[in-house]
Write a protein that holds these residues in place. Structure first.
Motif, PDB file in Angstrom:
ATOM      1  N   ALA A   1       0.911  -1.324   0.061  1.00 48.38           N
ATOM      2  CA  ALA A   1       0.117   0.149  -0.117  1.00 48.38           C
ATOM      3  C   ALA A   1       0.865   1.249   0.124  1.00 48.38           C
ATOM      4  O   ALA A   1       0.613   2.294  -0.851  1.00 48.38           O
ATOM      5  CB  ALA A   1      -0.776  -0.081   1.339  1.00 48.38           C
ATOM      6  N   GLN A   2       2.077   1.271   0.774  1.00 48.53           N
ATOM      7  CA  GLN A   2       2.754   2.321   0.827  1.00 48.53           C
ATOM      8  C   GLN A   2       3.360   2.584  -0.668  1.00 48.53           C
ATOM      9  O   GLN A   2       3.714   3.746  -0.872  1.00 48.53           O
ATOM     10  CB  GLN A   2       3.921   2.285   2.092  1.00 48.53           C
ATOM     11  N   ARG A   3       3.862   1.519  -1.241  1.00 50.52           N
ATOM     12  CA  ARG A   3       4.442   1.900  -2.492  1.00 50.52           C
ATOM     13  C   ARG A   3       3.269   2.464  -3.674  1.00 50.52           C
ATOM     14  O   ARG A   3       3.566   2.809  -4.693  1.00 50.52           O
ATOM     15  CB  ARG A   3       4.838   0.297  -2.970  1.00 50.52           C
ATOM     16  N   ARG A   4       2.123   2.571  -3.204  1.00 47.69           N
ATOM     17  CA  ARG A   4       1.223   3.300  -3.933  1.00 47.69           C
ATOM     18  C   ARG A   4       0.938   4.573  -3.455  1.00 47.69           C
ATOM     19  O   ARG A   4       0.010   5.144  -3.990  1.00 47.69           O
ATOM     20  CB  ARG A   4      -0.284   2.427  -3.871  1.00 47.69           C
ATOM     21  N   GLY A   5       1.688   4.918  -2.539  1.00 42.21           N
ATOM     22  CA  GLY A   5       1.600   6.320  -2.116  1.00 42.21           C
ATOM     23  C   GLY A   5       0.614   6.605  -1.017  1.00 42.21           C
ATOM     24  O   GLY A   5       0.308   7.578  -0.414  1.00 42.21           O
ATOM     25  N   LEU A   6       0.069   5.469  -0.119  1.00 40.47           N
ATOM     26  CA  LEU A   6      -1.035   5.541   0.824  1.00 40.47           C
ATOM     27  C   LEU A   6      -0.153   5.625   2.257  1.00 40.47           C
ATOM     28  O   LEU A   6       0.758   4.703   2.553  1.00 40.47           O
ATOM     29  CB  LEU A   6      -1.728   4.283   0.765  1.00 40.47           C
ATOM     30  N   ASP A   7      -0.707   6.693   2.991  1.00 39.40           N
ATOM     31  CA  ASP A   7      -0.064   6.739   4.239  1.00 39.40           C
ATOM     32  C   ASP A   7      -0.884   5.679   5.052  1.00 39.40           C
ATOM     33  O   ASP A   7      -2.029   5.924   5.570  1.00 39.40           O
ATOM     34  CB  ASP A   7      -0.491   8.092   4.935  1.00 39.40           C
ATOM     35  N   THR A   8      -0.199   4.701   5.816  1.00 35.57           N
ATOM     36  CA  THR A   8      -0.965   3.673   6.366  1.00 35.57           C
ATOM     37  C   THR A   8      -1.080   3.974   7.878  1.00 35.57           C
ATOM     38  O   THR A   8      -1.758   3.082   8.536  1.00 35.57           O
ATOM     39  CB  THR A   8      -0.052   2.347   6.117  1.00 35.57           C
TER      40      THR A   8
ATOM     41  N   PRO B   1      12.118  -4.505  11.750  1.00 35.13           N
ATOM     42  CA  PRO B   1      13.469  -4.440  12.464  1.00 35.13           C
ATOM     43  C   PRO B   1      14.534  -5.050  11.977  1.00 35.13           C
ATOM     44  O   PRO B   1      14.373  -6.175  11.484  1.00 35.13           O
ATOM     45  CB  PRO B   1      13.127  -4.647  14.093  1.00 35.13           C
ATOM     46  N   THR B   2      15.710  -4.830  11.828  1.00 42.39           N
ATOM     47  CA  THR B   2      16.942  -5.657  11.323  1.00 42.39           C
ATOM     48  C   THR B   2      17.900  -5.751  12.455  1.00 42.39           C
ATOM     49  O   THR B   2      17.891  -4.765  13.532  1.00 42.39           O
ATOM     50  CB  THR B   2      17.453  -4.772  10.215  1.00 42.39           C
ATOM     51  N   ALA B   3      18.707  -6.840  12.427  1.00 46.12           N
ATOM     52  CA  ALA B   3      19.740  -6.931  13.521  1.00 46.12           C
ATOM     53  C   ALA B   3      20.763  -5.582  13.328  1.00 46.12           C
ATOM     54  O   ALA B   3      21.157  -5.263  12.341  1.00 46.12           O
ATOM     55  CB  ALA B   3      20.283  -8.129  13.338  1.00 46.12           C
ATOM     56  N   PRO B   4      21.591  -5.522  14.432  1.00 48.82           N
ATOM     57  CA  PRO B   4      22.365  -4.479  14.435  1.00 48.82           C
ATOM     58  C   PRO B   4      23.473  -4.604  13.524  1.00 48.82           C
ATOM     59  O   PRO B   4      23.998  -5.697  13.423  1.00 48.82           O
ATOM     60  CB  PRO B   4      22.831  -4.198  15.839  1.00 48.82           C
ATOM     61  N   GLY B   5      24.233  -3.756  12.606  1.00 52.37           N
ATOM     62  CA  GLY B   5      25.123  -3.593  11.913  1.00 52.37           C
ATOM     63  C   GLY B   5      24.718  -4.431  10.570  1.00 52.37           C
ATOM     64  O   GLY B   5      25.602  -4.719   9.768  1.00 52.37           O
ATOM     65  N   ARG B   6      23.477  -4.860  10.216  1.00 55.03           N
ATOM     66  CA  ARG B   6      23.006  -5.451   9.112  1.00 55.03           C
ATOM     67  C   ARG B   6      22.293  -4.171   8.188  1.00 55.03           C
ATOM     68  O   ARG B   6      21.293  -3.972   8.673  1.00 55.03           O
ATOM     69  CB  ARG B   6      22.408  -6.772   9.250  1.00 55.03           C
ATOM     70  N   ALA B   7      22.491  -4.164   6.829  1.00 56.06           N
ATOM     71  CA  ALA B   7      21.692  -3.258   6.135  1.00 56.06           C
ATOM     72  C   ALA B   7      20.489  -3.885   5.715  1.00 56.06           C
ATOM     73  O   ALA B   7      20.408  -5.098   5.531  1.00 56.06           O
ATOM     74  CB  ALA B   7      22.590  -2.839   4.818  1.00 56.06           C
ATOM     75  N   SER B   8      19.542  -3.113   5.148  1.00 56.06           N
ATOM     76  CA  SER B   8      18.306  -3.361   4.615  1.00 56.06           C
ATOM     77  C   SER B   8      18.226  -2.770   3.080  1.00 56.06           C
ATOM     78  O   SER B   8      18.867  -1.924   2.913  1.00 56.06           O
ATOM     79  CB  SER B   8      16.920  -2.985   5.304  1.00 56.06           C
ATOM     80  N   GLU B   9      17.662  -3.660   2.267  1.00 53.79           N
ATOM     81  CA  GLU B   9      17.468  -3.326   0.767  1.00 53.79           C
ATOM     82  C   GLU B   9      16.328  -2.274   0.670  1.00 53.79           C
ATOM     83  O   GLU B   9      15.339  -2.481   1.425  1.00 53.79           O
ATOM     84  CB  GLU B   9      17.397  -4.498  -0.226  1.00 53.79           C
ATOM     85  N   ARG B  10      16.674  -0.897   0.209  1.00 51.03           N
ATOM     86  CA  ARG B  10      15.614  -0.099   0.092  1.00 51.03           C
ATOM     87  C   ARG B  10      15.072   0.090  -1.420  1.00 51.03           C
ATOM     88  O   ARG B  10      15.981   0.178  -2.283  1.00 51.03           O
ATOM     89  CB  ARG B  10      16.139   1.342   0.868  1.00 51.03           C
ATOM     90  N   GLY B  11      13.917   0.713  -1.428  1.00 49.22           N
ATOM     91  CA  GLY B  11      13.187   1.113  -2.596  1.00 49.22           C
ATOM     92  C   GLY B  11      13.152   2.590  -2.751  1.00 49.22           C
ATOM     93  O   GLY B  11      13.927   3.396  -1.953  1.00 49.22           O
ATOM     94  N   PRO B  12      12.107   2.989  -3.554  1.00 48.66           N
ATOM     95  CA  PRO B  12      12.075   4.394  -3.646  1.00 48.66           C
ATOM     96  C   PRO B  12      11.584   5.028  -2.297  1.00 48.66           C
ATOM     97  O   PRO B  12      11.047   4.226  -1.521  1.00 48.66           O
ATOM     98  CB  PRO B  12      10.583   4.374  -4.655  1.00 48.66           C
ATOM     99  N   ALA B  13      11.968   6.130  -1.918  1.00 53.44           N
ATOM    100  CA  ALA B  13      11.796   6.932  -0.811  1.00 53.44           C
ATOM    101  C   ALA B  13      12.448   6.193   0.303  1.00 53.44           C
ATOM    102  O   ALA B  13      11.858   6.506   1.291  1.00 53.44           O
ATOM    103  CB  ALA B  13      10.234   7.183  -0.675  1.00 53.44           C
ATOM    104  N   GLY B  14      13.153   5.386   0.092  1.00 47.01           N
ATOM    105  CA  GLY B  14      13.872   4.893   1.279  1.00 47.01           C
ATOM    106  C   GLY B  14      13.169   3.620   1.962  1.00 47.01           C
ATOM    107  O   GLY B  14      13.473   3.161   2.965  1.00 47.01           O
ATOM    108  N   ARG B  15      12.054   3.172   1.488  1.00 52.60           N
ATOM    109  CA  ARG B  15      11.316   2.030   1.889  1.00 52.60           C
ATOM    110  C   ARG B  15      11.861   0.818   1.752  1.00 52.60           C
ATOM    111  O   ARG B  15      12.590   0.555   0.954  1.00 52.60           O
ATOM    112  CB  ARG B  15       9.715   2.169   1.376  1.00 52.60           C
TER     113      ARG B  15
END
Length: 401
Positions: free
Chosen positions: A29-36, A53-67
């Protein structure tokens, strides 16, 4: 959506949805611009559900707008979080209305609110049996650009009689889905399965479920969810069932459909057994014993089902099968899943499936598939598929397609 159902001391069923699946819906839903955020609050759910949540020191893959699209190392407690099914159902209904999309952004184009209801009316009012119902549903969704594409396939036996003529496949083309966490695909298959069971007023057992996408971190939950071997990295996404189940009559009418739609999606998310057949109960009990335990005998199954061995034999015969045939079907499906996963030797697998010696397993496997276990493993091993063997679960559910 993955559901857990636990039975308390008073026999009250507590139903909940995995937070991972909730987050996947929110992400779509957020990827369609909706504030959830406001919708979460109205559903009585914590705002932290929108965060992975992610474990400390490990990165997440992010898409548009840093989601966050996929997280590489979620903390272990995240997998234990659950939310009540009723509240999740309320959230889904609000997302449908806000987006005017029953697929909540998973599809390549919106599936307008009311599409599923019209499909259900067409199926309930015009189908004699499950075969006709599934074909009508597939034809209905093919009319719309955003609907899931699926078709019923009934393979024919080959000249040697080794084909899978006793099984049918509901094959899905979900290539247009915007579904980085694969929950949209899994939920679409689940809803088709749950809706089929609702139509015939009993659970439709699955032999296995195949997914095009690679094995996810929640593969174990998928096995619990479908109560069948789950194959990942398969050529097609499909739910494989007994062909005989297609002859089951559609037992729902307009009044039942009205109640069903009023409660949606909760009554789709929460699976009911609808008085499973003797075949389904025997298959479940045998499947629960594999691959780690001994296959129960007909006498032991009769005790578990609170009937005499003679009554169980008569009920299976009335459904056109026998204990030996059901046992071999379950053994075959577990063998296919284990061999495709490539995590066990053929000799060890033959022992785990209850064969007295590997040669007996080889003969049975060739009878089931027309090829040897080693040839099948070479053709479908880890380079091609990843598999999560089935695990029993008394309850499971899905999301509105």
């Amino acid at each position: 959506m993955e559901l857990s159902t636990e039975e308390g001391a008073a026999g009250v069923l507590t139903q909940s949805v995995s937070a991972h699946h909730v987050r996947a819906v929110l992400l779509a839903a957020q990827r369609r611009g909706l504030d959830t955020g406001p919708l979460l609050a109205r559903a009585g759910l914590p705002a932290t559900l929108a965060e992975e949540p992610t474990a400390p020191g490990r990165a997440s893959e992010r898409g548009p707008a840093g989601r966050v699209l996929t997280e590489r190392a979620p903390v272990e407690r995240a997998s234990l979080e659950r939310v009540p099914a009723e509240r999740f159902g309320q959230l889904v209904r609000m997302l449908w209305v806000a987006l005017d999309d029953e697929l909540i952004g998973f599809g390549g184009a919106p599936s307008k609110v009311g599409t599923f209801a019209m499909m259900a009316h067409a199926v309930v009012h015009g189908s004699r049996d499950l075969r006709e119902a599934l074909r009508r549903a597939g034809a209905f969704y093919a009319l719309f650009p955003g609907g899931p594409r699926f078709r019923l396939v009934e393979p024919a036996a080959d000249a040697a009689g080794t084909g899978d003529a006793d099984e049918a496949r509901l094959e899905f083309d979900l290539s247009g889905y915007d579904d980085p966490l694969h929950v949209g695909a899994e939920s679409t298959v689940l809803v088709a399965h749950r809706f089929a069971g609702w139509l015939v007023r009993r659970r439709v057992g699955l032999r296995r479920v195949e997914f095009v996408h690679p094995e996810p971190r929640h593969a174990g939950e998928c096995a619990l969810l479908f109560e069948a071997p789950c194959v990942f990295g398969a050529p097609r996404t499909a739910a494989v069932l007994d062909r005989a189940d297609l002859d089951e009559p559609v037992l729902r009418d307009a009044a039942a459909l009205k109640v069903f739609l009023r409660r949606a999606p909760v009554d789709v998310l929460v699976r009911a057994d609808y008085g499973s057949t003797a075949t389904g109960r025997v298959r479940h009990l045998i499947g629960r014993s594999l691959p780690a335990g001994r296959v129960p005998t007909p006498e032991e199954l009769a005790v578990l089902l609170s009937v005499s061995p003679q009554t169980l034999r008569r009920r299976l015969a009335a459904e056109g099968t026998t204990y030996q045939r059901v046992r071999d079907q379950v053994r075959r499906d577990h063998a296919l899943a284990e061999l495709a996963g490539g995590r066990i030797s053929i000799e060890r697998l033959s022992r785990r499936l209850g064969f007295s010696e590997p040669s007996a397993f080889h003969r049975a496997f060739r009878r089931w598939t027309g090829e040897t276990p080693r040839a099948y493993q070479a053709r479908t091993g880890p380079a091609h598929h990843r598999v999560a063997p089935s695990a029993p679960s008394p309850r499971a559910s899905g999301q509105q397609p």
